[in-house]
Design a protein around this motif. Sequence first.
Motif, PDB file in Angstrom:
ATOM      1  N   LYS A 142       0.628  11.513 -30.981  1.00  0.00           N
ATOM      2  CA  LYS A 142       0.255  11.429 -29.596  1.00  0.00           C
ATOM      3  C   LYS A 142       0.988  10.028 -28.836  1.00  0.00           C
ATOM      4  CE  LYS A 142      -3.907  13.552 -27.825  1.00  0.00           C
ATOM      5  NZ  LYS A 142      -5.321  13.631 -27.358  1.00  0.00           N
ATOM      6  N   LEU A 143       1.664   9.382 -28.128  1.00  0.00           N
ATOM      7  CA  LEU A 143       2.036   7.936 -27.720  1.00  0.00           C
ATOM      8  C   LEU A 143       0.992   8.627 -26.978  1.00  0.00           C
ATOM      9  CD1 LEU A 143       5.574   8.790 -27.838  1.00  0.00           C
ATOM     10  CD2 LEU A 143       3.755   7.454 -29.450  1.00  0.00           C
ATOM     11  N   LYS A 144       1.194   6.366 -26.401  1.00  0.00           N
ATOM     12  CA  LYS A 144       0.079   5.835 -25.360  1.00  0.00           C
ATOM     13  C   LYS A 144       1.341   5.643 -24.502  1.00  0.00           C
ATOM     14  CE  LYS A 144      -4.699   5.529 -27.094  1.00  0.00           C
ATOM     15  NZ  LYS A 144      -4.732   3.984 -27.782  1.00  0.00           N
ATOM     16  N   ILE A 145       1.473   5.557 -23.841  1.00  0.00           N
ATOM     17  CA  ILE A 145       3.023   5.536 -22.824  1.00  0.00           C
ATOM     18  C   ILE A 145       1.615   4.553 -21.309  1.00  0.00           C
ATOM     19  CG2 ILE A 145       4.575   5.841 -20.746  1.00  0.00           C
ATOM     20  CD1 ILE A 145       4.826   6.727 -23.504  1.00  0.00           C
ATOM     21  N   THR A 197       5.343   3.968 -11.133  1.00  0.00           N
ATOM     22  CA  THR A 197       5.032   5.124 -11.891  1.00  0.00           C
ATOM     23  C   THR A 197       3.518   5.436 -12.660  1.00  0.00           C
ATOM     24  OG1 THR A 197       4.569   3.326 -13.763  1.00  0.00           O
ATOM     25  CG2 THR A 197       7.588   4.371 -13.664  1.00  0.00           C
ATOM     26  N   LYS A 198       2.903   4.507 -12.434  1.00  0.00           N
ATOM     27  CA  LYS A 198       1.355   4.914 -11.973  1.00  0.00           C
ATOM     28  C   LYS A 198       1.483   6.268 -11.326  1.00  0.00           C
ATOM     29  CE  LYS A 198      -0.820   1.362 -11.384  1.00  0.00           C
ATOM     30  NZ  LYS A 198      -2.248   0.089 -11.227  1.00  0.00           N
ATOM     31  N   ASP A 199       1.795   5.695  -9.947  1.00  0.00           N
ATOM     32  CA  ASP A 199       1.543   6.878  -8.967  1.00  0.00           C
ATOM     33  C   ASP A 199       2.100   8.305  -9.372  1.00  0.00           C
ATOM     34  OD1 ASP A 199       0.714   5.254  -7.298  1.00  0.00           O
ATOM     35  OD2 ASP A 199       2.142   4.426  -6.189  1.00  0.00           O
ATOM     36  N   ILE A 200       3.395   8.656 -10.159  1.00  0.00           N
ATOM     37  CA  ILE A 200       4.079   9.020 -10.538  1.00  0.00           C
ATOM     38  C   ILE A 200       3.582   9.703 -11.278  1.00  0.00           C
ATOM     39  CG2 ILE A 200       5.550  10.517 -11.568  1.00  0.00           C
ATOM     40  CD1 ILE A 200       7.545   8.199 -10.120  1.00  0.00           C
ATOM     41  N   PHE A 201       2.123   9.302 -12.262  1.00  0.00           N
ATOM     42  CA  PHE A 201       1.458   9.439 -13.377  1.00  0.00           C
ATOM     43  C   PHE A 201       0.253  10.649 -12.995  1.00  0.00           C
ATOM     44  CE2 PHE A 201       4.033   7.262 -16.218  1.00  0.00           C
ATOM     45  CZ  PHE A 201       5.124   7.914 -16.602  1.00  0.00           C
ATOM     46  N   GLY A 202      -0.165  10.354 -11.869  1.00  0.00           N
ATOM     47  CA  GLY A 202      -1.676  10.090 -10.938  1.00  0.00           C
ATOM     48  C   GLY A 202      -2.762  10.153 -11.091  1.00  0.00           C
ATOM     49  N   THR A 203      -2.416   8.164 -11.678  1.00  0.00           N
ATOM     50  CA  THR A 203      -3.507   7.513 -12.506  1.00  0.00           C
ATOM     51  C   THR A 203      -3.873   6.117 -11.795  1.00  0.00           C
ATOM     52  OG1 THR A 203      -4.578   7.700 -14.168  1.00  0.00           O
ATOM     53  CG2 THR A 203      -2.280   6.873 -14.435  1.00  0.00           C
ATOM     54  N   GLU A 218      -4.881   4.638 -13.599  1.00  0.00           N
ATOM     55  CA  GLU A 218      -5.186   3.549 -15.159  1.00  0.00           C
ATOM     56  C   GLU A 218      -3.652   3.281 -15.347  1.00  0.00           C
ATOM     57  OE1 GLU A 218      -8.000   3.122 -16.946  1.00  0.00           O
ATOM     58  OE2 GLU A 218      -8.562   4.207 -15.482  1.00  0.00           O
ATOM     59  N   LYS A 219      -3.731   2.436 -16.588  1.00  0.00           N
ATOM     60  CA  LYS A 219      -1.977   1.213 -16.729  1.00  0.00           C
ATOM     61  C   LYS A 219      -1.533   1.937 -17.833  1.00  0.00           C
ATOM     62  CE  LYS A 219      -2.454  -2.488 -18.834  1.00  0.00           C
ATOM     63  NZ  LYS A 219      -1.763  -3.797 -19.451  1.00  0.00           N
ATOM     64  N   GLU A 220      -2.330   3.511 -18.564  1.00  0.00           N
ATOM     65  CA  GLU A 220      -2.161   3.579 -19.769  1.00  0.00           C
ATOM     66  C   GLU A 220      -2.069   5.837 -19.527  1.00  0.00           C
ATOM     67  OE1 GLU A 220      -3.060   1.904 -23.485  1.00  0.00           O
ATOM     68  OE2 GLU A 220      -4.350   3.339 -23.171  1.00  0.00           O
ATOM     69  N   ILE A 221      -1.403   5.731 -19.792  1.00  0.00           N
ATOM     70  CA  ILE A 221      -1.238   7.892 -20.291  1.00  0.00           C
ATOM     71  C   ILE A 221      -0.952   8.404 -21.784  1.00  0.00           C
ATOM     72  CG2 ILE A 221      -0.646   8.311 -18.162  1.00  0.00           C
ATOM     73  CD1 ILE A 221       2.045   9.266 -18.880  1.00  0.00           C
ATOM     74  N   GLU A 222      -1.473   9.261 -21.921  1.00  0.00           N
ATOM     75  CA  GLU A 222      -1.182   9.654 -23.667  1.00  0.00           C
ATOM     76  C   GLU A 222      -1.006  10.563 -23.216  1.00  0.00           C
ATOM     77  OE1 GLU A 222      -4.380  10.151 -26.098  1.00  0.00           O
ATOM     78  OE2 GLU A 222      -4.512   7.947 -26.144  1.00  0.00           O
ATOM     79  N   ILE A 223       0.996  11.002 -24.045  1.00  0.00           N
ATOM     80  CA  ILE A 223       1.380  12.578 -23.608  1.00  0.00           C
ATOM     81  C   ILE A 223       1.584  12.917 -25.887  1.00  0.00           C
ATOM     82  CG2 ILE A 223       3.062  11.657 -22.056  1.00  0.00           C
ATOM     83  CD1 ILE A 223       5.368  11.849 -23.741  1.00  0.00           C
ATOM     84  N   GLU A 224       2.306  13.921 -25.774  1.00  0.00           N
ATOM     85  CA  GLU A 224       1.933  14.636 -27.543  1.00  0.00           C
ATOM     86  C   GLU A 224       3.282  15.183 -27.398  1.00  0.00           C
ATOM     87  OE1 GLU A 224       0.512  15.712 -30.971  1.00  0.00           O
ATOM     88  OE2 GLU A 224       0.049  15.328 -29.457  1.00  0.00           O
ATOM     89  N   ILE A 225       4.170  14.364 -28.068  1.00  0.00           N
ATOM     90  CA  ILE A 225       5.936  14.567 -28.656  1.00  0.00           C
ATOM     91  C   ILE A 225       5.928  14.740 -29.950  1.00  0.00           C
ATOM     92  CG2 ILE A 225       5.938  11.781 -28.920  1.00  0.00           C
ATOM     93  CD1 ILE A 225       8.935  12.420 -27.281  1.00  0.00           C
TER      94      ILE A 225
END
Length: 82
Positions: free
Chosen positions: A2-5, A11-17, A19-26
């Motif tokens: 899990k990465l915190k981005i 980009t916050k708008d694109i990620f739909g949040t 918050e200033k941080e998202i998590e993704i699995e890679i």
Amino acid sequence: MKLKILAFGITKDIFGTSEKEIEIEIDEGADVKALKTLLEKDFPELKKLKSYFIAVDDEYAEDSQIVTVSNEIAIIPPVSGG
């Protein structure tokens, strides 16, 4: 893994949040290019940006740079000036 981005600006708008941080699995051993590919698959609006950069530990990253969970990773959107 899990990465915190960190996301800024549009980009916050694109990620739909809000918050200033998202998590993704890679996958372990993934590089910046693989990260961009995954992000663009999950968030196709990223492809519409004129440009964006990935920063790893406060430095612009090359596509071949490996990312790990201990890295601080940020998406740097296009910047306009005036």
